[in-house]
Design a protein around this motif. Structure first.
Motif, PDB file in Angstrom:
ATOM      1  N   ASP A 107      41.283  37.716  51.709  1.00  0.00           N
ATOM      2  CA  ASP A 107      42.539  38.433  51.521  1.00  0.00           C
ATOM      3  C   ASP A 107      42.364  39.692  50.676  1.00  0.00           C
ATOM      4  N   ASN A 108      41.495  39.623  49.699  1.00  0.00           N
ATOM      5  CA  ASN A 108      41.217  40.831  48.915  1.00  0.00           C
ATOM      6  C   ASN A 108      40.004  41.589  49.446  1.00  0.00           C
ATOM      7  N   MET A 109      39.392  41.039  50.512  1.00  0.00           N
ATOM      8  CA  MET A 109      38.246  41.672  51.161  1.00  0.00           C
ATOM      9  C   MET A 109      37.126  41.957  50.165  1.00  0.00           C
ATOM     10  N   LYS A 185      38.279  42.791  41.272  1.00  0.00           N
ATOM     11  CA  LYS A 185      38.664  42.815  42.683  1.00  0.00           C
ATOM     12  C   LYS A 185      39.597  43.974  43.002  1.00  0.00           C
ATOM     13  N   VAL A 186      39.955  44.742  41.981  1.00  0.00           N
ATOM     14  CA  VAL A 186      40.957  45.785  42.198  1.00  0.00           C
ATOM     15  C   VAL A 186      40.397  46.969  42.991  1.00  0.00           C
ATOM     16  N   VAL A 187      41.292  47.576  43.766  1.00  0.00           N
ATOM     17  CA  VAL A 187      40.908  48.668  44.665  1.00  0.00           C
ATOM     18  C   VAL A 187      40.852  50.010  43.932  1.00  0.00           C
ATOM     19  N   LYS A 188      41.700  50.157  42.928  1.00  0.00           N
ATOM     20  CA  LYS A 188      41.728  51.379  42.124  1.00  0.00           C
ATOM     21  C   LYS A 188      41.508  51.002  40.661  1.00  0.00           C
ATOM     22  N   PRO A 218      36.965  45.432  57.599  1.00  0.00           N
ATOM     23  CA  PRO A 218      36.818  44.759  58.892  1.00  0.00           C
ATOM     24  C   PRO A 218      35.572  45.280  59.621  1.00  0.00           C
TER      25      PRO A 218
ATOM     26  N   ILE B 158      43.140  52.500  50.506  1.00  0.00           N
ATOM     27  CA  ILE B 158      42.599  51.357  51.265  1.00  0.00           C
ATOM     28  C   ILE B 158      41.467  51.817  52.159  1.00  0.00           C
ATOM     29  N   PRO B 241      47.772  41.299  53.054  1.00  0.00           N
ATOM     30  CA  PRO B 241      46.348  40.936  53.225  1.00  0.00           C
ATOM     31  C   PRO B 241      46.006  40.593  54.674  1.00  0.00           C
ATOM     32  N   LYS B 242      46.937  39.938  55.355  1.00  0.00           N
ATOM     33  CA  LYS B 242      46.676  39.554  56.755  1.00  0.00           C
ATOM     34  C   LYS B 242      46.560  40.790  57.648  1.00  0.00           C
ATOM     35  N   ILE B 244      45.530  43.759  56.648  1.00  0.00           N
ATOM     36  CA  ILE B 244      44.294  44.480  56.344  1.00  0.00           C
ATOM     37  C   ILE B 244      43.077  43.773  56.926  1.00  0.00           C
ATOM     38  N   VAL B 349      47.191  47.816  38.222  1.00  0.00           N
ATOM     39  CA  VAL B 349      46.596  47.494  39.513  1.00  0.00           C
ATOM     40  C   VAL B 349      46.111  46.056  39.422  1.00  0.00           C
ATOM     41  N   ILE B 350      46.434  45.282  40.448  1.00  0.00           N
ATOM     42  CA  ILE B 350      46.050  43.868  40.493  1.00  0.00           C
ATOM     43  C   ILE B 350      45.483  43.571  41.876  1.00  0.00           C
ATOM     44  N   PRO B 351      44.783  42.460  42.049  1.00  0.00           N
ATOM     45  CA  PRO B 351      44.356  42.110  43.412  1.00  0.00           C
ATOM     46  C   PRO B 351      45.584  42.013  44.315  1.00  0.00           C
ATOM     47  N   ARG B 352      45.442  42.459  45.538  1.00  0.00           N
ATOM     48  CA  ARG B 352      46.634  42.549  46.388  1.00  0.00           C
ATOM     49  C   ARG B 352      47.261  41.201  46.703  1.00  0.00           C
ATOM     50  N   THR B 353      46.504  40.140  46.521  1.00  0.00           N
ATOM     51  CA  THR B 353      47.056  38.800  46.775  1.00  0.00           C
ATOM     52  C   THR B 353      48.008  38.338  45.680  1.00  0.00           C
ATOM     53  N   HIS B 378      51.875  50.686  45.946  1.00  0.00           N
ATOM     54  CA  HIS B 378      50.897  50.725  47.020  1.00  0.00           C
ATOM     55  C   HIS B 378      50.509  49.279  47.326  1.00  0.00           C
ATOM     56  N   GLY B 380      49.026  48.022  49.703  1.00  0.00           N
ATOM     57  CA  GLY B 380      47.697  47.870  50.288  1.00  0.00           C
ATOM     58  C   GLY B 380      46.585  47.806  49.263  1.00  0.00           C
ATOM     59  N   ASP B 381      46.774  48.485  48.137  1.00  0.00           N
ATOM     60  CA  ASP B 381      45.688  48.489  47.150  1.00  0.00           C
ATOM     61  C   ASP B 381      46.055  47.813  45.834  1.00  0.00           C
ATOM     62  N   ASN B 383      48.221  48.548  43.578  1.00  0.00           N
ATOM     63  CA  ASN B 383      48.623  49.439  42.487  1.00  0.00           C
ATOM     64  C   ASN B 383      50.142  49.594  42.496  1.00  0.00           C
TER      65      ASN B 383
END
Lengths: 465, 465
Positions: A107-109, A185-188, A218, B158, B241-242, B244, B349-353, B378, B380-381, B383
């Motif tokens: 889910d967090n890839m 795990k954060v994207v930013k 993916p 993302i 998450p699904k 992405i 910013v946290i994990p998107r899950t 955001h 997707g990321d 944030n």
């Protein structure tokens, strides 16, 4: 700077941490652990420790820091600049047994791994579930810890960037044994100085990577490669910028030349299909639909044949063709190594528009110095791998010619704004050239950083700076 | 630490460097230059200097370093954490006049710019020639120097990463006035510690960015946006998450909620099409062919409607629809600001899950503290931009509630491995929370780095750490 030699008491301590079996004392250390892949730099450790977890590493570092013992980290030992060679003796801290994949978070890839996991194992693991870790350094048996420590690049850098771009988080044991965590795990992340990015590419001199969180995306559903012959090197290389800015972004553009290709063919005992041309580009595209990669192929084929002087375009479409073309490309380093007694490498990176001029210079230098200099390279990203071959030279001549030759090669690269290393790092072998490149002010900044992280200078001493 | 106050002699010196017109003395400094966009932190400089080139900056820094004068750099002043506010007085070094685009190198796909160039001007310039600078922070009138100093993120993280991933090289004036160059036009670089990456996100505390070389890629030919309504917040966010990992990589996934959307609609005096749902995802794709983005739309539409509980999928296809949807999204911050007397921001910013759980927590906190906390983000990321609104609170209550509330918000984020700032930085306002996040050991490492770069602590003192 003098480090403490390892005595019986130290050995007992290390055995108490990692166990009898994982403690290899000096007299039993194999020669393989006194050098890296290239064998130009050598040095035995006083003790070789196989570590199994981060707590062991913390305890070893606390002890080493208190007792002024040098510690050099080693993964698979596939480096080319002596970064993992313990030139000051002390502990060789071997993370190759820490090869667990800890967590795939779909889910967090992200993929959480220990540092000793091999690059090829990461690819296998994530591609099975249709995910993709894009960095693609040639040496698949390198560890991820080593890849992060050198900010390894690989063939897909044009489209996907380098290792740095795929590391979301790191756990690091500092010189004093403290465990710290950078990113996650954060994207930013814009939270203070990026210690994570400082650690990446620091070649074991600032801390020991004990865990990494990697970014995944993916898996592209469709990939295609093209083998495109040209009349000569210049035509092939000069086509590259036009291909890249021609509105399709390749995943890789590799450059193959007949004179280098023959080493691979001999080494593999196998010929490239359509191998009767002077120079080739090997180009890949990926995408989510067949239509989109077909479009890329159409655009680039038209461009190459009608505007850029390509002789033909061969689709590398069957499994057999793919294997033969990519194995020829993949075997270059091994093949060049096998062709001579000793090699040394120049891993420069320059703007891609300067490759032709740089290779002309290399040919000239080869004649001038009377030394064989085969090469290959990532034409798409300007990173060239250029090899000086010892052949029948005496040790003195070899030393002399490589000293003169490397200095000239790097100075020429600097004229174009190039750098000493595109992806293999500085290690022990290239320190003087790094100093030439960045100058005294930046060396002092780097030394200040080193002192902040490792005040007693016990972590991989005499490397990078 | 006490800095030298600026006296007549200093003023004369600065005038000799930048000229009379570009030297604004204390009594003439406008209030706008005593705060940033958010106005929570304020402080006047002793002198406001508009600089025009790197040599001027070098001369100013040499002088400031010799005379112990604090220097704070300012671009457009669009920051939200007080990073450009000269809390210790001294020089406000304004780079907004250094707004030349220096070189577009199509073959190496790089753009060389001065630090004061606006984000919107970069986009306009490169897109005209079918090239693309992908980072897309909401504030288009920010300078690129500011974007680099905070490692700004934006909506396309993302797929395309953040500002860091698009900076190939930097020229920097150090605290002592020396000019250094990090990176360049090269695509890869493993040559020593990455001082470039250390500079990115250091918010003017380690050096002054005087030139940047940005990476470009071919402009994606096709883009498409979808507005996807859901019954509630949880359904919308849990779908992310699904989507992405559903084998298509979006360029952006933004989250819109009715309760936040109404601010934008009121502010713009304009309604979103199909605005009668609780929650939305706004998703974008790009690609090189219409077919490939059509494929993405098909996959995600099917996934959302048939598996993830979306109510419908609206294609944002006409120019008018695009404008209304993206302007609603773009106006959030301005609209929330306009809805109250004062705001303060949490840019976690946290994990998107963990977004759903985090927003539930935020709602609870809002009730508990009796303070209005609108947000957007955001999805997707991971944030989120969460705003505490002063409304009718007394100054004491406001201070009290924000102190308690922010502490709780950040601590909750840390539970998930989140970070204080996804893209706006630490500046002056968030220093205590950064310390909570990284701990004493990392703060000491950062302080050591700061001391290495700026031993006299004259560059943007009291920021970040």
């Amino acid at each position: 700077m003098a480090y403490k030699s390892i005595d019986k008491e130290d050995v007992l301590f290390f055995k108490s941490i990692v166990g009898e079996k994982c403690t290899i004392e000096k007299s039993n250390i194999e020669v393989d652990f006194s050098h890296d892949e290239l064998q130009t730099i050598s040095g035995y450790p006083d003790i070789h420790l196989y570590v199994n977890d981060k707590l062991q590493i913390q305890n070893i570092m606390k002890y080493a820091n208190q007792h002024n013992i040098a510690v050099t980290v080693r993964g698979s030992g596939t480096g080319l600049v002596g970064a993992c060679v313990p030139v000051n003796g002390g502990v060789l801290l071997d993370t190759s047994q820490m090869h667990k994949i800890l967590e795939l978070d779909k889910d967090n890839m992200t993929l959480r791994v220990e540092p000793g996991v091999l690059l090829m194992d990461i690819a296998n693991y994530v591609e099975k579930v249709d995910l993709f870790y894009a960095p693609d350094p040639g040496e698949k048996s390198a560890t991820i810890g080593g890849n992060i420590s050198t900010n390894a690049g690989g063939m897909r850098a044009i489209k996907y960037g380098v290792t740095r771009d795929w590391v979301r988080g790191l756990e690091v044991v500092l010189a004093n044994g403290e465990l710290v965590s950078f990113g996650g795990k954060v994207v930013k992340n814009s939270s203070g100085y990026s210690l994570k990015d400082l650690m990446i590419g620091s070649e074991g001199t600032l801390g020991i990577i004990v865990e990494a969180t990697l970014k995944l995306i993916p898996l592209p559903k469709e990939t295609v490669s093209l083998l495109i012959p040209f009349e000569n090197r210049t035509n092939a290389i000069d086509a590259v910028p036009k291909i890249i800015n021609g509105h399709t972004l390749p995943t890789a553009i590799e450059f193959l030349e007949k004179s280098s290709l023959k080493f691979s063919e001999e080494y593999l005992g196998k010929k490239l299909p359509n191998d009767d041309y002077e120079a080739y580009l090997l180009i890949s595209y990926d995408g989510s639909t067949k239509d989109s990669v077909d479009y890329d192929v159409e655009v680039v084929s038209d461009l190459c044949v009608n505007q850029l002087g390509a002789i033909d375009v061969y689709l590398v479409d069957t499994e057999e063709r793919k294997k033969s073309v990519w194995s020829a490309r993949g075997a270059f380093l091994e093949a060049i190594k096998a062709s001579t007694s000793l090699i040394d490498e120049c891993d420069v990176v320059i703007p891609r528009t300067n490759i032709t001029e740089y290779l002309d210079f290399t040919h000239q230098l080869s004649e001038e110095l009377e030394i064989r200099i085969p090469y290959f390279g990532h034409a798409g990203d300007g990173n060239l791998h250029i090899y000086f071959c010892k052949d029948n030279l005496s040790d003195d001549d070899w030393l002399n010619k490589t000293n003169i030759g490397f200095k000239k090669m790097y100075d020429k690269a600097f004229e174009f704004g190039g750098k000493v290393s595109g992806e293999h790092g500085i290690g022990y072998a290239k320190r003087a050239y790094l100093k030439d490149q960045v100058g005294d002010i930046q060396v002092e900044l780097m030394k200040g950083i080193k002192k902040t992280f490792d005040p007693n200078n016990i972590l991989n001493p005499n490397k990078v700076i």
